[in-house]
Write a protein that holds these residues in place. Structure first.
Motif, PDB file in Angstrom:
ATOM      1  N   ILE A   1       0.835  -1.336   0.025  1.00 30.84           N
ATOM      2  CA  ILE A   1       0.065  -0.164   0.124  1.00 30.84           C
ATOM      3  C   ILE A   1       1.102   1.269   0.006  1.00 30.84           C
ATOM      4  O   ILE A   1       0.725   2.024  -0.767  1.00 30.84           O
ATOM      5  CB  ILE A   1      -0.838   0.037   1.095  1.00 30.84           C
ATOM      6  N   TRP A   2       1.751   1.264   1.047  1.00 29.32           N
ATOM      7  CA  TRP A   2       2.602   2.569   1.105  1.00 29.32           C
ATOM      8  C   TRP A   2       3.931   2.220   0.219  1.00 29.32           C
ATOM      9  O   TRP A   2       4.456   3.298   0.543  1.00 29.32           O
ATOM     10  CB  TRP A   2       2.922   2.933   2.435  1.00 29.32           C
ATOM     11  N   ASP A   3       4.122   1.398  -0.194  1.00 33.57           N
ATOM     12  CA  ASP A   3       5.485   1.028  -1.137  1.00 33.57           C
ATOM     13  C   ASP A   3       6.614   1.399  -0.149  1.00 33.57           C
ATOM     14  O   ASP A   3       7.511   2.209  -0.487  1.00 33.57           O
ATOM     15  CB  ASP A   3       5.350   2.136  -2.282  1.00 33.57           C
ATOM     16  N   ILE A   4       6.565   0.683   1.231  1.00 28.82           N
ATOM     17  CA  ILE A   4       7.785   0.792   1.746  1.00 28.82           C
ATOM     18  C   ILE A   4       8.614  -0.552   1.771  1.00 28.82           C
ATOM     19  O   ILE A   4       7.942  -1.624   2.372  1.00 28.82           O
ATOM     20  CB  ILE A   4       7.410   0.902   3.317  1.00 28.82           C
ATOM     21  N   PRO A   5       9.235  -0.620   1.084  1.00 24.97           N
ATOM     22  CA  PRO A   5      10.027  -2.053   0.503  1.00 24.97           C
ATOM     23  C   PRO A   5      10.549  -2.900   1.900  1.00 24.97           C
ATOM     24  O   PRO A   5      10.663  -4.119   1.762  1.00 24.97           O
ATOM     25  CB  PRO A   5      11.143  -1.886  -0.335  1.00 24.97           C
ATOM     26  N   PHE A   6      11.209  -2.151   2.644  1.00 24.99           N
ATOM     27  CA  PHE A   6      11.779  -2.633   4.064  1.00 24.99           C
ATOM     28  C   PHE A   6      11.080  -3.304   4.828  1.00 24.99           C
ATOM     29  O   PHE A   6      11.401  -4.026   5.726  1.00 24.99           O
ATOM     30  CB  PHE A   6      13.069  -1.772   4.329  1.00 24.99           C
ATOM     31  N   ILE A   7       9.797  -2.918   4.851  1.00 24.31           N
ATOM     32  CA  ILE A   7       9.103  -3.315   6.169  1.00 24.31           C
ATOM     33  C   ILE A   7       8.987  -4.774   6.384  1.00 24.31           C
ATOM     34  O   ILE A   7       9.054  -5.175   7.482  1.00 24.31           O
ATOM     35  CB  ILE A   7       7.623  -2.514   6.030  1.00 24.31           C
ATOM     36  N   ASP A   8       8.702  -5.396   5.458  1.00 26.74           N
ATOM     37  CA  ASP A   8       8.496  -6.808   5.657  1.00 26.74           C
ATOM     38  C   ASP A   8       9.996  -7.605   6.227  1.00 26.74           C
ATOM     39  O   ASP A   8       9.899  -8.616   6.937  1.00 26.74           O
ATOM     40  CB  ASP A   8       8.033  -7.715   4.380  1.00 26.74           C
ATOM     41  N   THR A   9      11.107  -7.117   5.627  1.00 27.02           N
ATOM     42  CA  THR A   9      12.176  -7.454   6.467  1.00 27.02           C
ATOM     43  C   THR A   9      12.320  -7.090   7.760  1.00 27.02           C
ATOM     44  O   THR A   9      12.858  -8.007   8.758  1.00 27.02           O
ATOM     45  CB  THR A   9      13.528  -6.660   5.707  1.00 27.02           C
ATOM     46  N   ILE A  10      12.125  -5.831   8.159  1.00 25.67           N
ATOM     47  CA  ILE A  10      11.996  -5.581   9.704  1.00 25.67           C
ATOM     48  C   ILE A  10      10.834  -6.510  10.449  1.00 25.67           C
ATOM     49  O   ILE A  10      11.348  -7.096  11.370  1.00 25.67           O
ATOM     50  CB  ILE A  10      11.467  -4.149   9.803  1.00 25.67           C
ATOM     51  N   ALA A  11       9.585  -6.837   9.688  1.00 28.05           N
ATOM     52  CA  ALA A  11       8.782  -7.636  10.515  1.00 28.05           C
ATOM     53  C   ALA A  11       9.253  -8.817  10.620  1.00 28.05           C
ATOM     54  O   ALA A  11       9.061  -9.461  11.834  1.00 28.05           O
ATOM     55  CB  ALA A  11       7.519  -7.618   9.476  1.00 28.05           C
ATOM     56  N   ALA A  12       9.873  -9.395   9.528  1.00 30.13           N
ATOM     57  CA  ALA A  12      10.508 -10.822   9.771  1.00 30.13           C
ATOM     58  C   ALA A  12      11.691 -10.794  10.861  1.00 30.13           C
ATOM     59  O   ALA A  12      11.644 -11.724  11.597  1.00 30.13           O
ATOM     60  CB  ALA A  12      10.986 -11.221   8.354  1.00 30.13           C
ATOM     61  N   ILE A  13      12.461  -9.995  11.161  1.00 30.31           N
ATOM     62  CA  ILE A  13      13.381  -9.814  12.010  1.00 30.31           C
ATOM     63  C   ILE A  13      12.806  -9.685  13.531  1.00 30.31           C
ATOM     64  O   ILE A  13      13.248 -10.486  14.227  1.00 30.31           O
ATOM     65  CB  ILE A  13      14.435  -8.722  11.520  1.00 30.31           C
ATOM     66  N   LEU A  14      11.822  -8.978  13.635  1.00 34.04           N
ATOM     67  CA  LEU A  14      11.193  -8.811  14.852  1.00 34.04           C
ATOM     68  C   LEU A  14      10.806 -10.044  15.062  1.00 34.04           C
ATOM     69  O   LEU A  14      10.906 -10.252  16.375  1.00 34.04           O
ATOM     70  CB  LEU A  14      10.221  -7.659  14.825  1.00 34.04           C
ATOM     71  N   SER A  15       9.893 -10.551  14.358  1.00 33.09           N
ATOM     72  CA  SER A  15       9.313 -11.916  14.824  1.00 33.09           C
ATOM     73  C   SER A  15      10.305 -12.914  15.142  1.00 33.09           C
ATOM     74  O   SER A  15      10.017 -14.005  15.745  1.00 33.09           O
ATOM     75  CB  SER A  15       8.261 -12.595  13.665  1.00 33.09           C
ATOM     76  N   SER A  16      11.506 -13.052  14.362  1.00 25.14           N
ATOM     77  CA  SER A  16      12.620 -13.984  14.760  1.00 25.14           C
ATOM     78  C   SER A  16      12.911 -13.786  15.899  1.00 25.14           C
ATOM     79  O   SER A  16      13.284 -14.725  16.687  1.00 25.14           O
ATOM     80  CB  SER A  16      13.649 -13.785  13.724  1.00 25.14           C
ATOM     81  N   LEU A  17      13.066 -12.574  16.526  1.00 22.85           N
ATOM     82  CA  LEU A  17      13.695 -12.125  17.739  1.00 22.85           C
ATOM     83  C   LEU A  17      12.667 -12.622  18.888  1.00 22.85           C
ATOM     84  O   LEU A  17      13.167 -13.425  19.862  1.00 22.85           O
ATOM     85  CB  LEU A  17      13.967 -10.635  18.081  1.00 22.85           C
ATOM     86  N   VAL A  18      11.455 -12.629  18.697  1.00 22.22           N
ATOM     87  CA  VAL A  18      10.469 -12.905  19.527  1.00 22.22           C
ATOM     88  C   VAL A  18      10.673 -14.572  19.697  1.00 22.22           C
ATOM     89  O   VAL A  18      10.838 -15.206  20.630  1.00 22.22           O
ATOM     90  CB  VAL A  18       9.084 -12.780  19.350  1.00 22.22           C
ATOM     91  N   ILE A  19      11.005 -15.177  18.335  1.00 23.88           N
ATOM     92  CA  ILE A  19      10.719 -16.781  18.450  1.00 23.88           C
ATOM     93  C   ILE A  19      12.030 -17.201  19.183  1.00 23.88           C
ATOM     94  O   ILE A  19      12.174 -18.034  19.877  1.00 23.88           O
ATOM     95  CB  ILE A  19      10.674 -17.276  17.151  1.00 23.88           C
ATOM     96  N   ILE A  20      13.272 -16.379  18.972  1.00 24.15           N
ATOM     97  CA  ILE A  20      14.362 -16.923  19.475  1.00 24.15           C
ATOM     98  C   ILE A  20      14.288 -16.876  21.004  1.00 24.15           C
ATOM     99  O   ILE A  20      14.802 -17.691  21.872  1.00 24.15           O
ATOM    100  CB  ILE A  20      15.594 -15.902  19.121  1.00 24.15           C
ATOM    101  N   LYS A  21      13.448 -15.834  21.639  1.00 19.24           N
ATOM    102  CA  LYS A  21      13.406 -15.634  22.895  1.00 19.24           C
ATOM    103  C   LYS A  21      12.445 -16.952  23.624  1.00 19.24           C
ATOM    104  O   LYS A  21      12.814 -17.664  24.255  1.00 19.24           O
ATOM    105  CB  LYS A  21      12.310 -14.431  23.262  1.00 19.24           C
ATOM    106  N   TRP A  22      11.450 -17.151  22.646  1.00 18.21           N
ATOM    107  CA  TRP A  22      10.371 -18.275  23.309  1.00 18.21           C
ATOM    108  C   TRP A  22      11.415 -19.661  23.077  1.00 18.21           C
ATOM    109  O   TRP A  22      11.580 -20.578  23.903  1.00 18.21           O
ATOM    110  CB  TRP A  22       9.385 -18.691  22.070  1.00 18.21           C
ATOM    111  N   ALA A  23      12.277 -19.809  22.083  1.00 16.15           N
ATOM    112  CA  ALA A  23      13.143 -21.337  22.100  1.00 16.15           C
ATOM    113  C   ALA A  23      14.112 -21.087  23.082  1.00 16.15           C
ATOM    114  O   ALA A  23      14.277 -22.201  23.700  1.00 16.15           O
ATOM    115  CB  ALA A  23      13.778 -20.974  20.670  1.00 16.15           C
ATOM    116  N   ILE A  24      14.765 -20.186  23.401  1.00 16.89           N
ATOM    117  CA  ILE A  24      15.544 -20.037  24.672  1.00 16.89           C
ATOM    118  C   ILE A  24      14.765 -20.250  25.963  1.00 16.89           C
ATOM    119  O   ILE A  24      15.202 -21.171  26.875  1.00 16.89           O
ATOM    120  CB  ILE A  24      16.460 -18.672  24.815  1.00 16.89           C
TER     121      ILE A  24
END
Length: 219
Positions: free
Chosen positions: A172-195
């Motif tokens: 919608i807003w043509d912000i290309p990096f947002i899905d990269t940021i979203a993926a990295i944030l969710s990865s960090l949360v998952i890493i916390k759960w895994a630990i």
């Protein structure tokens, strides 16, 4: 863990394995036939969860087998914790892989077929929400094995959700990096759960008493 809980948890897990496995097959099949990279990639991701949740199911099978035979002298709960621990390692790897992929995409952007990618992520999310409901367990009788299976499902739901949000915003807003940021944030949360999972199941394996034993299952 008594027989009825083992039985219940094993049933839940087996349903989720089947559901995840079928989704994986469908996604890979349509991914190949339609030439959709998004579907194919998601199908392969699903595969890693099928392995992890399959491991949880197997652990119940083994515990029930040794319970019946009565030859096993060790602590049966440790089989579940060992499975949970292994599953936690898989979850950690899963999160790191997503993060690496996201960072690679950041440096080498690929053209994304947004509508299709969002559609795939929604399918994934729906399957994971159903699975999460199936695997929902009362914390009092929780074992690290079902917790691990549950976290895999929730982790996949989180990545689907972050993909949907990221892709929608990017489209919608043509912000290309947002899905990269979203993926990295969710990865960090998952890493916390895994630990957390590794700590919890690891302490059972090493006979470390945890202070908050009955309620030690906060996210």
């Amino acid at each position: 863990m008594d027989e009825s809980h083992l039985n219940k948890n094993q049933k839940k897990t087996s349903w989720v394995v089947v559901l995840t496995f079928l989704t994986m097959l469908v996604e890979i099949f349509f991914g190949i036939t339609s030439g959709s990279m998004a579907l194919l990639a998601d199908g392969i991701h699903m595969g890693s969860h099928v392995l992890a949740i399959g491991l949880s199911w197997l652990a119940y099978l083994i515990v029930r087998r040794v319970s019946r035979k009565g030859k096993f002298t060790g602590d049966k709960n440790k089989i579940l914790s060992l499975s949970g621990y292994s599953s936690g390692l898989m979850l950690l790897i899963f999160a790191i892989v997503i993060m690496v992929e996201a960072i690679e995409r950041f440096f080498y952007p690929v053209s994304i077929n947004f509508k299709e990618a969002i559609f795939v992520a929604i399918i994934g999310l729906i399957v994971n929400i159903i699975s999460a409901f199936l695997l929902h367990h009362d914390h009092e009788h929780s074992d690290h094995n079902i917790r691990a299976a549950y976290l895999h499902v929730i982790a996949d739901a989180l990545t689907s959700l972050s993909a949907i949000l990221g892709l929608t915003v990017a489209m919608i807003w043509d912000i290309p990096f947002i899905d990269t940021i979203a993926a990295i944030l969710s990865s960090l949360v998952i890493i916390k759960w895994a630990i957390g999972l590794l700590k919890g199941s690891g302490s059972v394996l090493l006979d470390i008493e945890q202070k908050h034993h009955s309620h030690g299952h906060h996210h």
